[in-house]
Design an enzyme around this catalytic site. Structure first.
Site, mmCIF file in Angstrom:
data_model
loop_
_atom_site.group_PDB
_atom_site.id
_atom_site.type_symbol
_atom_site.label_atom_id
_atom_site.label_comp_id
_atom_site.label_asym_id
_atom_site.label_seq_id
_atom_site.Cartn_x
_atom_site.Cartn_y
_atom_site.Cartn_z
ATOM 1 N N LYS A 191 0.883 -1.177 0.000
ATOM 2 C CA LYS A 191 0.000 0.000 0.000
ATOM 3 C C LYS A 191 0.912 1.216 0.000
ATOM 4 C CE LYS A 191 -4.127 1.933 0.217
ATOM 5 N NZ LYS A 191 -5.099 1.899 -0.896
ATOM 6 N N ASP A 251 -6.924 -15.879 2.101
ATOM 7 C CA ASP A 251 -8.285 -16.406 2.283
ATOM 8 C C ASP A 251 -9.104 -16.188 1.012
ATOM 9 O OD1 ASP A 251 -7.834 -17.227 4.879
ATOM 10 O OD2 ASP A 251 -9.697 -16.359 5.649
HETATM 11 MG MG MG Z 1 -5.843 -16.189 8.030
#
Ligand code: MG
Ligand code: IPM
Length: 356
Positions: A191, A251
């Site tokens: 970022k 994820d």
């Molecule tokens: Mg995790």
């Protein structure tokens, strides 16, 4: 040779999936004339219940004494209201830090046989994808200064993101080296438009890239990366990023493969010893019901064979057994999508049969 493995079975489905993976491991190493000795280590919620703390001193010592660690999963709603330093997750963070495991490798590949499970548009899923997320694991916000105080707005709390050149360099190196065994492309995610630590990250990766002229590097801002993952996942080969961004993006990437129940991970430091674990959690709702998919843990063992024990043929055999079981239509509940499914233990037997 006898390999010594510390097994942190942990909580929820942890014990059932680690014992399945150990059976697979025993069977495959025997084929190569090796054996495995296991030490069961109490850490996580079960250690809180038994000993009052998530990572007893002895547990870390047992991990440090092993050739590698196999971890099931830690945590569950039962321990969710405990203060931060007493939560089961502390065990995981403590082992990572205590063993110096700074590199977390999370492969996310859409298997052709499961392309229907990918939640993306059919034309995107059909192209497939095969990426390796390299997440920094013992720095950044997870381990920065944090605290609470009192101010004008009432109680405040803070966590800090700190990265040194040394930390960025060593994780960057892991990513570049991995790219050399793959498609020679690294996407570095930061970022840098907002964070100073992100700007140092970017500069340091660019400097390091000069040592790897055969590898192409692309910078990507983390918000864009979250979008690109669902728009065009095939563009990614190796991703390298911070602890926090890697937690989130891995994820997301895992869900694109259709089931978090299939994905393994490896955590490594400077030596050959690592910690291997499925990327899914402890799934307390299905614990003890023989429903959990053992595949992610079994594939974690395959990573251990390849990366810590130098037994690539054994790793290939385990991976081939998994692919064959899936190709022949065997499904546990998490990947059945309403169709017929078998128990976790039946999947384990199917894998053992294929390794025979
Ligand atoms: Mg995790
Ligand atoms: C992971 C998990 C852990 C993390 C939790 C359980 C502390 O989400 O391994 O990705 O945030 O690193």
């Amino acid at each position: 040779m006898t390999y010594h493995i510390a097994v942190v079975a942990g909580d929820g489905i942890g014990p059932e999936i680690t014992s399945a993976a150990c059976r697979v491991l025993d069977q495959v190493v025997a084929k190569f004339g090796h054996s495995v000795r296991y030490t069961q280590v109490l850490a996580g919620g079960c250690a809180i219940d038994a000993l009052g703390e998530p990572l007893p001193e002895d547990a870390l010592k047992q991990c440090l004494d092993s050739d590698s660690v196999l971890l099931g999963a830690v945590g569950g709603p039962k321990w969710d209201t405990l203060p931060g330093h007493l939560r089961p997750e502390r065990a995981l963070l403590g082992i990572r830090k205590g063993m110096g495991l700074y590199a977390n490798l999370r492969p996310a590949r859409l298997m052709p046989v499961l392309s229907g499970a990918c939640p993306l548009r059919a034309e995107t899923a059909e192209k497939g994808f095969d990426m390796l997320i390299v997440r920094e694991l013992i720095g950044g916000m997870y381990f920065g200064q944090s605290g609470r105080g009192q101010g004008e707005g009432g109680t405040y709390a803070y966590d800090t993101e700190v990265y040194s050149q040394m930390e960025i360099n060593r994780i960057g190196r892991i990513a570049f080296e991995a790219a050399r065994g793959r498609r020679l492309h690294v996407t570095s995610i930061d970022k840098a438009n907002v964070l100073e630590s992100g700007r140092l990250w970017r500069e340091t990766i660019h400097e390091l890239a000069k040592e790897y002229p055969d590898v192409t590097v692309k910078d990507m801002l983390v918000d864009n990366a979250a979008m690109q993952l669902v728009q065009n996942p095939a563009q990614f080969d190796v991703i390298v990023t911070t602890n926090m961004f890697g937690d989130i993006l891995s994820d997301e990437a895992s869900q694109l493969t259709g089931s978090i129940g299939l994905l393994p991970s490896a955590s490594l430091g400077d030596g050959t010893r690592g910690m291997y674990e499925p990327i899914h959690g402890s799934a307390p709702d299905i614990a003890g019901l023989d429903m959990a998919n053992p595949i992610a843990t079994v594939l974690s063992v395959a990573m251990m064979l390849r990366m810590s024990f130098g037994l690539p043929e054994a790793a290939d055999m385990v991976e081939a057994a998994v692919e064959d079981a899936l190709e022949s239509g065997l499904r546990t509940r998490d990947i059945a999508w309403g169709g017929p499914y078998i128990k976790g233990s039946e999947m384990t037997e199917a894998l053992l049969n294929r390794l025979n």
